[in-house]
Design a protein around this motif. Structure first.
Motif, PDB file in Angstrom:
ATOM      1  N   THR A   7      -2.561  -3.195   1.457  1.00  8.43           N
ATOM      2  CA  THR A   7      -2.479  -1.676   2.118  1.00  8.43           C
ATOM      3  C   THR A   7      -2.716  -0.708   1.076  1.00  8.43           C
ATOM      4  O   THR A   7      -3.247   0.394   1.328  1.00  8.43           O
ATOM      5  CB  THR A   7      -1.368  -1.871   2.990  1.00  8.43           C
ATOM      6  OG1 THR A   7      -1.052  -2.682   3.969  1.00  8.43           O
ATOM      7  CG2 THR A   7      -1.255  -0.276   3.637  1.00  8.43           C
ATOM      8  N   ILE A   8      -1.974  -0.900   0.058  1.00 14.25           N
ATOM      9  CA  ILE A   8      -2.147  -0.102  -1.286  1.00 14.25           C
ATOM     10  C   ILE A   8      -3.423   0.039  -1.330  1.00 14.25           C
ATOM     11  O   ILE A   8      -4.090   1.278  -1.772  1.00 14.25           O
ATOM     12  CB  ILE A   8      -1.177  -0.313  -2.232  1.00 14.25           C
ATOM     13  CG1 ILE A   8       0.296  -0.236  -1.655  1.00 14.25           C
ATOM     14  CG2 ILE A   8      -1.477   0.652  -3.550  1.00 14.25           C
ATOM     15  CD1 ILE A   8       1.308  -0.687  -2.816  1.00 14.25           C
ATOM     16  N   LYS A   9      -4.099  -0.789  -1.777  1.00 14.36           N
ATOM     17  CA  LYS A   9      -5.610  -0.988  -2.109  1.00 14.36           C
ATOM     18  C   LYS A   9      -6.463  -0.368  -1.187  1.00 14.36           C
ATOM     19  O   LYS A   9      -7.676   0.207  -1.458  1.00 14.36           O
ATOM     20  CB  LYS A   9      -5.853  -2.259  -2.414  1.00 14.36           C
ATOM     21  CG  LYS A   9      -4.991  -2.966  -3.772  1.00 14.36           C
ATOM     22  CD  LYS A   9      -5.578  -4.488  -3.620  1.00 14.36           C
ATOM     23  CE  LYS A   9      -5.257  -5.064  -4.983  1.00 14.36           C
ATOM     24  NZ  LYS A   9      -5.594  -6.428  -5.242  1.00 14.36           N
ATOM     25  N   TYR A  10      -6.094  -0.586   0.181  1.00 15.19           N
ATOM     26  CA  TYR A  10      -7.026  -0.121   1.178  1.00 15.19           C
ATOM     27  C   TYR A  10      -6.791   1.585   1.298  1.00 15.19           C
ATOM     28  O   TYR A  10      -7.650   2.248   1.220  1.00 15.19           O
ATOM     29  CB  TYR A  10      -6.449  -0.311   2.533  1.00 15.19           C
ATOM     30  CG  TYR A  10      -6.976   0.289   3.773  1.00 15.19           C
ATOM     31  CD1 TYR A  10      -8.341   0.127   4.217  1.00 15.19           C
ATOM     32  CD2 TYR A  10      -6.179   1.087   4.369  1.00 15.19           C
ATOM     33  CE1 TYR A  10      -8.934   1.044   5.344  1.00 15.19           C
ATOM     34  CE2 TYR A  10      -6.658   1.701   5.551  1.00 15.19           C
ATOM     35  CZ  TYR A  10      -7.963   1.587   5.895  1.00 15.19           C
ATOM     36  OH  TYR A  10      -8.470   2.604   6.943  1.00 15.19           O
ATOM     37  N   ARG A  30       3.497   9.669  -3.074  1.00 16.94           N
ATOM     38  CA  ARG A  30       2.399   9.781  -2.215  1.00 16.94           C
ATOM     39  C   ARG A  30       2.364   8.732  -1.026  1.00 16.94           C
ATOM     40  O   ARG A  30       2.258   8.961   0.161  1.00 16.94           O
ATOM     41  CB  ARG A  30       1.166   9.931  -2.991  1.00 16.94           C
ATOM     42  CG  ARG A  30      -0.359  10.076  -1.925  1.00 16.94           C
ATOM     43  CD  ARG A  30      -0.320  11.063  -1.173  1.00 16.94           C
ATOM     44  NE  ARG A  30      -0.192  12.331  -1.593  1.00 16.94           N
ATOM     45  CZ  ARG A  30      -1.116  12.984  -1.822  1.00 16.94           C
ATOM     46  NH1 ARG A  30      -2.460  12.659  -1.619  1.00 16.94           N
ATOM     47  NH2 ARG A  30      -1.180  14.295  -2.219  1.00 16.94           N
ATOM     48  N   LEU A  31       2.664   7.473  -1.288  1.00 20.85           N
ATOM     49  CA  LEU A  31       2.686   6.436  -0.508  1.00 20.85           C
ATOM     50  C   LEU A  31       3.802   6.581   0.610  1.00 20.85           C
ATOM     51  O   LEU A  31       3.565   6.449   1.744  1.00 20.85           O
ATOM     52  CB  LEU A  31       3.081   5.213  -1.221  1.00 20.85           C
ATOM     53  CG  LEU A  31       2.012   4.273  -1.600  1.00 20.85           C
ATOM     54  CD1 LEU A  31       2.260   2.855  -2.543  1.00 20.85           C
ATOM     55  CD2 LEU A  31       1.222   3.903  -0.504  1.00 20.85           C
ATOM     56  N   GLN A  32       4.997   7.236   0.222  1.00 22.44           N
ATOM     57  CA  GLN A  32       6.175   7.577   1.093  1.00 22.44           C
ATOM     58  C   GLN A  32       5.615   8.483   1.749  1.00 22.44           C
ATOM     59  O   GLN A  32       5.879   8.377   3.469  1.00 22.44           O
ATOM     60  CB  GLN A  32       7.349   7.825   0.452  1.00 22.44           C
ATOM     61  CG  GLN A  32       7.944   6.953  -0.633  1.00 22.44           C
ATOM     62  CD  GLN A  32       8.557   5.900   0.211  1.00 22.44           C
ATOM     63  OE1 GLN A  32       8.281   5.388   1.198  1.00 22.44           O
ATOM     64  NE2 GLN A  32       9.352   4.870  -0.683  1.00 22.44           N
ATOM     65  N   LEU A  33       4.827   9.367   1.598  1.00 19.78           N
ATOM     66  CA  LEU A  33       4.446  10.707   2.433  1.00 19.78           C
ATOM     67  C   LEU A  33       3.181  10.001   3.666  1.00 19.78           C
ATOM     68  O   LEU A  33       3.401  10.343   4.630  1.00 19.78           O
ATOM     69  CB  LEU A  33       3.800  11.689   1.664  1.00 19.78           C
ATOM     70  CG  LEU A  33       3.043  12.974   2.471  1.00 19.78           C
ATOM     71  CD1 LEU A  33       3.983  13.404   3.500  1.00 19.78           C
ATOM     72  CD2 LEU A  33       2.282  13.776   1.615  1.00 19.78           C
ATOM     73  N   SER A  40       4.593  -1.817  -4.642  1.00 18.10           N
ATOM     74  CA  SER A  40       4.768  -2.289  -3.280  1.00 18.10           C
ATOM     75  C   SER A  40       6.248  -2.586  -2.974  1.00 18.10           C
ATOM     76  O   SER A  40       6.641  -2.478  -1.786  1.00 18.10           O
ATOM     77  CB  SER A  40       3.703  -3.603  -3.180  1.00 18.10           C
ATOM     78  OG  SER A  40       4.009  -4.306  -1.809  1.00 18.10           O
ATOM     79  N   ARG A  41       7.046  -3.124  -3.897  1.00 17.52           N
ATOM     80  CA  ARG A  41       8.386  -3.527  -3.656  1.00 17.52           C
ATOM     81  C   ARG A  41       9.245  -2.236  -3.260  1.00 17.52           C
ATOM     82  O   ARG A  41      10.143  -2.077  -2.468  1.00 17.52           O
ATOM     83  CB  ARG A  41       8.863  -4.433  -4.890  1.00 17.52           C
ATOM     84  CG  ARG A  41       8.429  -5.820  -4.938  1.00 17.52           C
ATOM     85  CD  ARG A  41       9.254  -6.467  -5.985  1.00 17.52           C
ATOM     86  NE  ARG A  41       9.002  -6.011  -7.350  1.00 17.52           N
ATOM     87  CZ  ARG A  41       7.956  -6.645  -8.024  1.00 17.52           C
ATOM     88  NH1 ARG A  41       7.137  -7.282  -7.319  1.00 17.52           N
ATOM     89  NH2 ARG A  41       7.742  -6.228  -9.280  1.00 17.52           N
ATOM     90  N   ARG A  42       8.738  -1.199  -4.097  1.00 19.37           N
ATOM     91  CA  ARG A  42       9.779   0.127  -4.103  1.00 19.37           C
ATOM     92  C   ARG A  42       9.366   0.673  -2.918  1.00 19.37           C
ATOM     93  O   ARG A  42      10.305   1.482  -2.283  1.00 19.37           O
ATOM     94  CB  ARG A  42       9.401   0.851  -5.262  1.00 19.37           C
ATOM     95  CG  ARG A  42       9.780   0.701  -6.598  1.00 19.37           C
ATOM     96  CD  ARG A  42       9.485   1.737  -7.604  1.00 19.37           C
ATOM     97  NE  ARG A  42      10.216   1.512  -8.915  1.00 19.37           N
ATOM     98  CZ  ARG A  42      10.395   2.425  -9.783  1.00 19.37           C
ATOM     99  NH1 ARG A  42      10.123   3.833  -9.615  1.00 19.37           N
ATOM    100  NH2 ARG A  42      10.794   1.867 -10.927  1.00 19.37           N
ATOM    101  N   THR A  43       8.190   0.713  -2.113  1.00 22.84           N
ATOM    102  CA  THR A  43       7.944   1.400  -1.054  1.00 22.84           C
ATOM    103  C   THR A  43       7.804   0.578   0.137  1.00 22.84           C
ATOM    104  O   THR A  43       7.807   1.280   1.270  1.00 22.84           O
ATOM    105  CB  THR A  43       6.361   2.027  -1.364  1.00 22.84           C
ATOM    106  OG1 THR A  43       5.303   1.062  -1.493  1.00 22.84           O
ATOM    107  CG2 THR A  43       6.504   3.107  -2.580  1.00 22.84           C
ATOM    108  N   GLY A  44       7.711  -0.689   0.233  1.00 25.41           N
ATOM    109  CA  GLY A  44       7.564  -1.594   1.228  1.00 25.41           C
ATOM    110  C   GLY A  44       6.282  -1.548   1.741  1.00 25.41           C
ATOM    111  O   GLY A  44       6.285  -2.050   2.988  1.00 25.41           O
ATOM    112  N   VAL A  45       5.236  -1.082   1.108  1.00 28.47           N
ATOM    113  CA  VAL A  45       3.815  -1.124   1.449  1.00 28.47           C
ATOM    114  C   VAL A  45       3.220  -2.312   0.817  1.00 28.47           C
ATOM    115  O   VAL A  45       3.403  -2.312  -0.220  1.00 28.47           O
ATOM    116  CB  VAL A  45       3.042   0.139   1.146  1.00 28.47           C
ATOM    117  CG1 VAL A  45       1.809   0.320   1.560  1.00 28.47           C
ATOM    118  CG2 VAL A  45       3.773   1.368   1.714  1.00 28.47           C
ATOM    119  N   PRO A  46       2.703  -3.156   1.385  1.00 28.10           N
ATOM    120  CA  PRO A  46       1.910  -4.437   0.949  1.00 28.10           C
ATOM    121  C   PRO A  46       0.718  -3.943   0.152  1.00 28.10           C
ATOM    122  O   PRO A  46       0.260  -3.197   0.366  1.00 28.10           O
ATOM    123  CB  PRO A  46       1.467  -5.046   2.429  1.00 28.10           C
ATOM    124  CG  PRO A  46       2.184  -4.797   3.494  1.00 28.10           C
ATOM    125  CD  PRO A  46       2.573  -3.160   3.076  1.00 28.10           C
TER     126      PRO A  46
END
Length: 232
Positions: free
Chosen positions: A16-19, A46-49, A7-13
């Motif tokens: 949201t990652i779990k979702y 993949r998260l960044q994409l 989460s810290r690396r991508t800025g995605v909470p």
């Protein structure tokens, strides 16, 4: 890494990652204990994409899932992956059934045939072009079809650059991902570049160094007369 680090690396909470994992957009992490999972660079990439397709590409979660399914399918040809990504950039609104739409459809069909493009004239992109041309015609700019070939030539050049970039990738996975990035994010890049070029061209044509500004002829006010009197 744990989900917090991801989460810290991508800025995605984290929620949201779990979702994304529940929706199948992101592979689940490798379980290291009943309540802990490890994530790697593949998850980060993949998260960044996903975020790029969502934030820059303007796609919805369901559309992203469809595109990623195509990306992850090793049996699907690159051409079909490209088509899947491109189709989700289209406007879902239906065309209007009027004279302008009919003329626009004819113009688009003729353009595809004239350019020798190996594409379906009923594709979402062709429908978008039809709607745009019809809207312009309703605003009194039906003559825009006269410059379509100039636009098409520029589009062909951009498409060649896009695919040349894709060909630089050695790994199949990178090639597939690059096709999606080049299609979706490249659309945003080209749109921004076009706006920048418009500002520059306008400044050169209409700015201080360009032709003088157009002036509106001054209005003349008719002489007022008083009933019963004449003016000489």
């Amino acid at each position: 890494m744990r989900i917090g680090e991801l989460s810290r690396r991508t800025g995605v909470p984290v929620p949201t990652i779990k979702y994304y994992v529940r929706e199948g957009l992101l592979p689940a992490g490798e379980l290291t204990s009943p309540n802990q999972a490890a994530y790697g660079e593949t998850h980060e990439r993949r998260l960044q994409l996903i975020r790029a397709l969502l934030d820059v590409g303007g796609m919805k979660v369901a559309e992203i899932a469809d595109v990623l399914t195509a990306v992850d399918d090793p049996t699907r040809p690159l051409h079909q992956v490209l088509g899947t990504a491109a189709d989700h950039l289209s406007d879902a609104d239906a065309e209007r059934d009027d004279t302008e739409s009919a003329a626009a459809r004819t113009a688009v069909t003729d353009l595809i045939a004239r350019r020798g493009w190996r594409t379906d004239e009923c594709s979402p992109a062709a429908a978008d072009l039809t709607k745009a041309l019809a809207a312009m015609a309703r605003l009194g700019h039906g003559a825009f079809v006269e410059v379509l070939d100039d636009y098409a030539e520029a589009a062909e050049q951009v498409a060649r650059v896009d695919l040349a970039y894709v060909d630089r990738r050695a790994e199949v996975e990178e090639i597939v991902e690059s096709v999606v990035i080049g299609t979706v994010l490249g659309e945003a890049v080209f749109s921004a570049l076009r706006r920048l070029a418009h500002v520059d061209a306008s400044a050169k044509l209409y700015g201080e160094d360009g032709p003088p500004a157009r002036t509106t002829p001054a209005r003349t006010t008719p002489a007022r007369t008083t009933p019963g009197r004449t003016t000489s």
